[in-house]
Design a protein around this motif. Sequence first.
Motif, PDB file in Angstrom:
ATOM      1  N   MET A  43       0.840  -1.204   0.000  1.00 59.66           N
ATOM      2  CA  MET A  43       0.000   0.000   0.000  1.00 59.66           C
ATOM      3  C   MET A  43       0.875   1.253   0.000  1.00 59.66           C
ATOM      4  SD  MET A  43      -3.284  -0.839   0.176  1.00 59.66           S
ATOM      5  CE  MET A  43      -4.074   0.561   0.949  1.00 59.66           C
ATOM      6  N   ASP A 171      -7.340   0.889   8.959  1.00 61.36           N
ATOM      7  CA  ASP A 171      -7.796   1.852   7.957  1.00 61.36           C
ATOM      8  C   ASP A 171      -8.711   2.895   8.599  1.00 61.36           C
ATOM      9  OD1 ASP A 171      -6.504   0.115   6.311  1.00 61.36           O
ATOM     10  OD2 ASP A 171      -8.288  -0.606   5.254  1.00 61.36           O
ATOM     11  N   TYR A 214     -10.359   8.185   1.036  1.00 61.56           N
ATOM     12  CA  TYR A 214      -9.486   7.174   0.435  1.00 61.56           C
ATOM     13  C   TYR A 214      -8.882   6.232   1.489  1.00 61.56           C
ATOM     14  CZ  TYR A 214      -9.610  10.662  -3.303  1.00 61.56           C
ATOM     15  OH  TYR A 214     -10.022  11.555  -4.257  1.00 61.56           O
ATOM     16  N   LYS A 220      -7.259   2.834   0.261  1.00 53.89           N
ATOM     17  CA  LYS A 220      -6.473   2.890  -0.972  1.00 53.89           C
ATOM     18  C   LYS A 220      -5.095   3.496  -0.712  1.00 53.89           C
ATOM     19  CE  LYS A 220     -10.614   3.498  -3.862  1.00 53.89           C
ATOM     20  NZ  LYS A 220     -11.583   3.539  -2.749  1.00 53.89           N
TER      21      LYS A 220
END
Length: 365
Positions: A43, A171, A214, A220
């Motif tokens: 990532m 996240d 995001y 992402k």
Amino acid sequence: MLIGALLVSFLLSIFLTPFVGKLAFKLGATDKPNERKVHSKVMPRMGGLAIFLSFFITFLLFMNDFWEQLPLDFWEQLPLDFWEQLPLLVGALVIILIGMADDIFELRAAPKFLGQVLAALIIVLWGGLEVKFINLPFFIDTLEFGVLSIPITILWIVSIINAINLIDGLDGLAGGVSTIALVTIATMALIKGDLFVAMVALIVIGSTLGFLKYNFHPAKIFMGDTGALFLGYIIAVLSLQGFKNVTMISLIVPIIILGVPISDTFFAIIRRVVNKQPISAADKSHLHHCLINLGFTHKQTVLLIYALAACFGLAAIIFQFATMWGALILVTGLLLIIEIFVEKIGLVNSNYQPLLKMLNFKNKP
């Protein structure tokens, strides 16, 4: 204009984040999976650069002397002299550079710590941000920190920077918890009439919310140390600007606002002491890890911690307006709830249950 600043920073962050993600790949600022990570693919990190750029551009737009020309009484209440705010920006720039270097090169602990101290020194020595005294109810009238005022202020800033960094494990977690803390700070700043703190907080809120588009699960892009260190720095500085040199009760307010990251950091230290590990040792036993181990999904864990952070924020606002005894009762209740929660989820370890064992002993016939 407060809402305008929030919207501008939000839109800028949405626009800039994809470009920062591409830049992260080019610079090698990527996060690879390992046994401590919850993601399973490479990532891009360093996404915090988008948060900072959005903040910086919006800050210049809304804090520059250009806006003094607008026929609005609101702007007359703001400290619009850009040069007076330069220490805040320079300190933030130092933090961003340290975070970017770590995201790209994975720095050792020592240079990261020194960079954090340097940023704190800039805002303390150049910017004049300093907690010089507190009033202690029931004891002595005023406790002057004297020569310890600068070290105490630096310790606060560095501690909050690392607390936000440590909670950045899922996240959207650090971004969401930071946003909730900033919303609380902005609300209390508006109540106190501190429009500058409210404005800066709202600009960072907008920048972080745009990035969360995001970064929320499935992410992402990660904010990396670039984002976590920056958010920790801004939160630490704003909380001190809003509550410095006040009563002991008011000084507790920023601690309550940051209850989730501070508690997680505090019990991480306790856990490592109890388990006879170095305090700097990394592990997979933080708050979010424990909740996932209990069976909560990734998204459920993040939302649950958001809820906890919101409860702390609400408690901080109530605390600010409580009587002396009401405030003491509230703090005592919060400490008991935190301890029971920690023991229930095994945040220290599965055998650490002193309060639960005591309560269980008293309930036995």
